[in-house]
Motif scaffolding. Structure first.
Motif: not given
Length: 533
Positions: A35-54
């Motif tokens: 339960g509750g919240t899990l927080t993740l830290a990632i160094s790279q920015n999200m570029a696109s939600w489009d899987l063709a550009e993933a």
């Protein structure tokens, strides 16, 4: 000898920090919080939600809460069912038939069937992202009935099944392929766009209709973009995140702060990557003697001892010790010999050395950069550092801007190494280097099986080392820091999953930096679970 480690997923880059991170304590008993919240830290920015550009590497974590892949890897790196319950190849290995689950829906309520699989895979294949490159062998996808997808290939692809267990095999809803209004998948979580801030923080809430809900115990996943190692360390010590891939110099402070530290090998190879083997930017590099000289220039044992704090094992090759292509004898090919390096440069017509521009990576890897510049300079290779924003590092490399650079990438699956580095249009062959002998071996590998395929892999490996395609330093030993609240759960590709369930990451030596939080399968590397990108 490097200890084998199970790391799920496909090959990925290992150049930025990645993380898995903190929040509420939730309920729980001996197995870790639920339960509750899990927080993740990632160094790279999200570029696109489009899987063709993933992308791959650490950016994979953004996709994992939302999208489910067709297959998965178990703790031994073996391909197992997920959205697909079974699969078969024809004798020519160019037709793959997948039987799909019939109880899966996208978060928009539409059915995940063969028509959706066809639409998603063909859309992703047509893209320009790193993930799309893994699907180029697909010629067509057919949907003879709702629960059967037939994948037609232009040629045998030994890595396809394992790639289907990661981002290339993720399926998006046909109603949101470009994800202009946000991603729509069938995964364990859904993006809460109203609670998210693009480029800074992404909030995912549990998908109540997820078919495998029991294996993802947290109610909410929060992913924060943290590209500063000091900020990441402070967040870990403050309990703001539960885990992160870290650099070796952070170990003492984090151990002192009560964090668990785990180390593991994930097949990632670190060193000087020679992008310009044809000499398009720096003519000297077209001569194999110059490239061999670069290998003799590095005191790799000292680099591992000093710059890497002893976390690594020296090598001259790209293929991991537990792969079919590895040859221990090849690690004796080059040694630290500056005099020989100078002699080879002189023999090639560069007695006075030569100049080269390389991207500055001192923000994240100051010790490695210092060693690289100093030891190259000692044999006459004068490095001019180009101070670009770190956010531009990967795009600049992919655009073929530099002849040489520090880098790290790899996989324990030899076919993934081929796809990453060897093919003319490989993701990390940005200048399109073409070697007919290597490509002939690759073609023969794709058609061979068993001992014959293993023999060809070794032949390719020996050829790449002899031709000095790159100047590898070491197999990276990744480091991962996690909080006590993680308990016995496995952080699987950024998500905390129960060890007995769907998770594909099980600590052997533990998590690190460049894979994905804690480790996992033996046949492919994923720099998000605690290792690279």
């Amino acid at each position: 000898m490097i200890k084998k480690l199970a790391v799920a997923g496909t090959a990925v880059l290992a150049l930025t920090l990645s993380a898995c991170g903190g929040g509420d304590t939730g309920g729980a008993s001996g197995e870790g919080a639920t339960g509750g919240t899990l927080t993740l830290a990632i160094s790279q920015n999200m570029a696109s939600w489009d899987l063709a550009e993933a992308g791959l590497g650490h950016s994979e974590q953004y996709y994992q809460p939302v999208f489910d892949p067709l297959l998965r890897l178990d703790q031994k790196g073996e391909v197992k069912e997920n959205l697909a319950t079974s699969w078969t190849y024809d004798p020519a290995m160019t037709t793959l038939t997948l039987k799909l689950r019939t109880d899966v829906k996208f978060s928009d309520g539409s059915a995940l069937d063969s028509a959706a699989v066809k639409t998603s895979l063909l859309h992703a294949k047509a893209g320009t992202g790193e993930s799309a490159a893994k699907l180029k062998s697909i010629d067509d996808v057919q949907a003879p009935d709702p629960s059967t997808a037939v994948v037609k290939l232009t040629a045998p692809d030994p890595g396809l099944l394992r790639n289907f267990a990661n981002v290339p095999g993720m399926i998006a809803s046909p109603t949101a392929l470009t994800a202009a209004s946000g991603p729509v998948g069938s995964g364990p979580y859904k993006l809460d766009a109203s609670a998210s801030t693009a480029g800074t923080e992404y909030v995912f809430v549990g998908n109540p209709d997820y078919w495998n809900k029991k294996d993802f115990p947290f109610d909410t996943i929060v992913m924060k973009t943290l590209d500063d190692p000091t900020a990441e360390t402070n967040a870990l010590l403050a309990g703001q995140v539960d885990g992160a891939s870290i650099t070796p110099d952070r170990i003492p402070a984090l151990e002192g702060g009560g964090l668990d530290i785990t180390k593991f090998y994930s097949g990632i190879v670190e060193g000087l990557y020679i992008w310009d083997r044809a000499g398009k930017i720096t003519p000297a590099l077209a001569d194999v003697r110059v490239r061999q000289a670069l290998n003799y220039a590095f005191d790799t044992k000292a680099i591992v001892k000093v710059a890497k704090k002893g976390l690594g094992e020296t090598t001259t090759q790209h293929f991991a010790p537990d792969s079919e292509a590895f040859s221990a004898d090849l690690d004796k090919k080059y040694g630290y010999d500056p005099a020989k390096a100078k002699a080879l440069l002189a023999e090639a017509g560069y007695a006075g050395g030569f100049d080269v521009v390389m991207p500055d990576i001192s923000t994240l890897f100051p010790e490695a950069q210092a060693a690289m510049v100093e030891q190259l300079g000692a044999v006459g290779v004068r490095v001019q550092l180009d101070k670009i924003p770190f956010s531009q590092f990967m795009p600049s490399l992919l655009q073929g801007k530099y002849a040489l650079s520090y880098f790290k990438t790899g996989s324990t699956d030899p076919w993934n190494v081929v796809q990453l580095l060897v093919k003319e249009k490989a993701t990390w062959n940005p200048l399109g280097y073409k070697d007919d002998h290597a490509l002939d071996l690759v073609n023969r590998i794709s058609l061979a099986t068993g001992e014959e395929q293993d023999k060809l892999y070794k032949e390719l490996n020996e050829y790449m080392v002899d031709q000095a395609w790159d100047a590898p330093w070491n197999f990276v030993q990744d480091v991962y820091a996690s909080s006590k609240r993680v308990g016995r759960f496995n952080i699987s590709l950024g998500l905390l999953a129960r060890p007995s369930g769907r998770t594909t990451h099980t600590p052997d030596d533990g998590p690190g930096r460049g894979s994905a939080c804690p480790p996992a399968s033996t046949k492919a590397t994923n720099p998000i679970l605690g290792s690279q990108a």
